[in-house]
Design an enzyme around this catalytic site. Structure first.
Site, PDB file in Angstrom:
ATOM      1  N   ARG A   1     -64.521  22.923  15.347  1.00  0.00           N
ATOM      2  CA  ARG A   1     -63.642  24.039  15.728  1.00  0.00           C
ATOM      3  C   ARG A   1     -64.332  25.376  15.466  1.00  0.00           C
ATOM      4  NH1 ARG A   1     -58.700  26.420  13.217  1.00  0.00           N
ATOM      5  NH2 ARG A   1     -57.405  27.204  14.912  1.00  0.00           N
TER       6      ARG A   1
ATOM      7  N   HIS B   1     -64.728  28.175  18.384  1.00  0.00           N
ATOM      8  CA  HIS B   1     -64.173  29.512  18.215  1.00  0.00           C
ATOM      9  C   HIS B   1     -65.262  30.576  18.173  1.00  0.00           C
ATOM     10  CE1 HIS B   1     -59.711  28.973  17.065  1.00  0.00           C
ATOM     11  NE2 HIS B   1     -60.124  27.905  17.717  1.00  0.00           N
TER      12      HIS B   1
ATOM     13  N   ASN C   1     -57.597  32.829  14.079  1.00  0.00           N
ATOM     14  CA  ASN C   1     -58.516  32.341  13.050  1.00  0.00           C
ATOM     15  C   ASN C   1     -58.035  32.524  11.621  1.00  0.00           C
ATOM     16  OD1 ASN C   1     -60.448  31.615  15.007  1.00  0.00           O
ATOM     17  ND2 ASN C   1     -61.348  33.665  15.000  1.00  0.00           N
TER      18      ASN C   1
ATOM     19  N   HIS D   1     -59.439  17.090  19.909  1.00  0.00           N
ATOM     20  CA  HIS D   1     -58.214  16.930  19.141  1.00  0.00           C
ATOM     21  C   HIS D   1     -57.927  15.465  18.825  1.00  0.00           C
ATOM     22  CE1 HIS D   1     -56.337  21.094  20.279  1.00  0.00           C
ATOM     23  NE2 HIS D   1     -57.404  21.195  19.506  1.00  0.00           N
TER      24      HIS D   1
END
Length: 329
Positions: free
Chosen positions: A64, A68, A93, A192
């Site tokens: 992740r 990001h 975040n 996910h």
């Protein structure tokens, strides 16, 4: 649980196909550190293994971080910079992204082996790959040679990162804006298959979905009941639930099987199968991945290489940070 062994024929074919199918920045190459830091891959994997022995969930957190980072300013390590005006403090975040201490450990080990050579941005890319592989997923050769950015972009993080509350067309648009396509949307959403999400990210589905006074009708009744117990109205929004309830720590295609059974945790997960737009865009891929883990693995590796090639800094641009949290003085 760490699930690492020798490269299976599936994993080897995934890596080979991914490198054949994806065109990345010509200045990035998997062999970038072959002379300047030849043990880098072993260093990164050792540190990721150590972190996963302490907490299996960290694997999902590391991938992740890479995602990001790349969606804001490109893959330049800008997410790692400290500061109240940094990307860490952006709404998607803050109190959410994690794993920075693991990146620090990898950087420290890399600096001990080859000082001033390895960028923080490349560390993120390698750690993401190893997190997937060590959780039972595919491997791929990571193109390397990125340099680190000099500035963070908090406003960009607030506007560019896809949200679990957004519509499918909005999510697709954000992917397209960085050079990714619908296949990348679905394949990368497959990350996910492991990790956790806070109640605050899906509680909107549990009681008053879209101000209807009722739960989200696309959410399986038994899962709904479990989640309402875990995340009651007015409860602690920081409580977490597994993104893939029956395969929490393994990287596999179970996430897509969940979507076919209305068991996607986030709205942004379930809309890949259940929304009206999904019929003409993403549903067929969800069905295909649910039936074929090998197809998912190939496309996922492909999409990870594409994502890791978003606007990298190379050559004399940026710098090689000595500390991933601050620019060099």
């Amino acid at each position: 649980m760490i699930r690492l062994g020798s490269c299976s024929s599936l994993f080897c074919s995934v890596a080979a196909l991914a490198m054949l199918l994806v065109v990345v920045d010509c200045q990035l190459t998997p062999d970038f550190y072959s002379q300047s830091c030849p043990n880098l891959s072993r260093i990164v994997r050792r540190e990721v293994i150590s972190a996963m022995k302490t907490e299996t969930r960290i694997a999902a957190s590391l991938i992740r971080l890479h995602f990001h980072d790349c969606f804001v300013n490109g893959c330049d390590g800008s997410l790692l910079l400290d500061g109240s005006d940094g990307e860490k403090s952006a709404l998607p975040n803050v109190n959410s992204v994690r794993g920075f201490e693991v990146v620090d450990s990898i950087k420290s080990a890399a600096e001990s082996a080859c000082s001033g050579i390895v960028s923080c941005a490349d560390i993120l890319a390698l750690a993401a790959r190893d997190s997937v592989l060590l959780s039972g997923g595919p491997s791929w050769r990571v193109p390397l040679g990125r340099r680190d950015g000099l500035v963070a972009n908090q406003s960009g993080a607030n506007s560019n990162l896809p949200s679990p509350f957004e519509s499918l067309d909005s999510i697709i648009s954000k992917f397209v804006a960085v050079g990714l396509n619908v296949t990348d949307v679905v394949a990368l959403s497959g990350a996910h298959t492991f990790g956790q999400a806070k109640c605050s990210l899906f509680s909107n589905r549990l009681f008053d979905f879209n101000s209807t006074g009722s739960p989200d009708p696309s959410l399986d009744a038994s899962l709904l009941s479990d989640l309402q117990t875990l995340c009651p109205q007015g409860g602690d929004g920081n409580v977490t639930a597994p993104l893939d309830k029956n395969s929490t720590d393994f990287f596999d295609n179970h996430y897509f099987k969940n979507l076919l059974n209305n068991k996607g945790l986030l709205s942004s997960d379930q809309i890949l199968f259940s929304s009206d737009l999904a019929v003409s865009t993403t549903r067929t891929l969800v069905q295909s991945y649910s039936n074929s883990s090998s197809m998912f693995f190939v496309d996922f590796a492909n999409s990870m290489i594409k994502m890791a090639g978003i606007s990298p800094l190379t050559g004399s641009d940026g710098e090689i940070r000595a500390n991933c949290r601050v620019v060099n003085s």
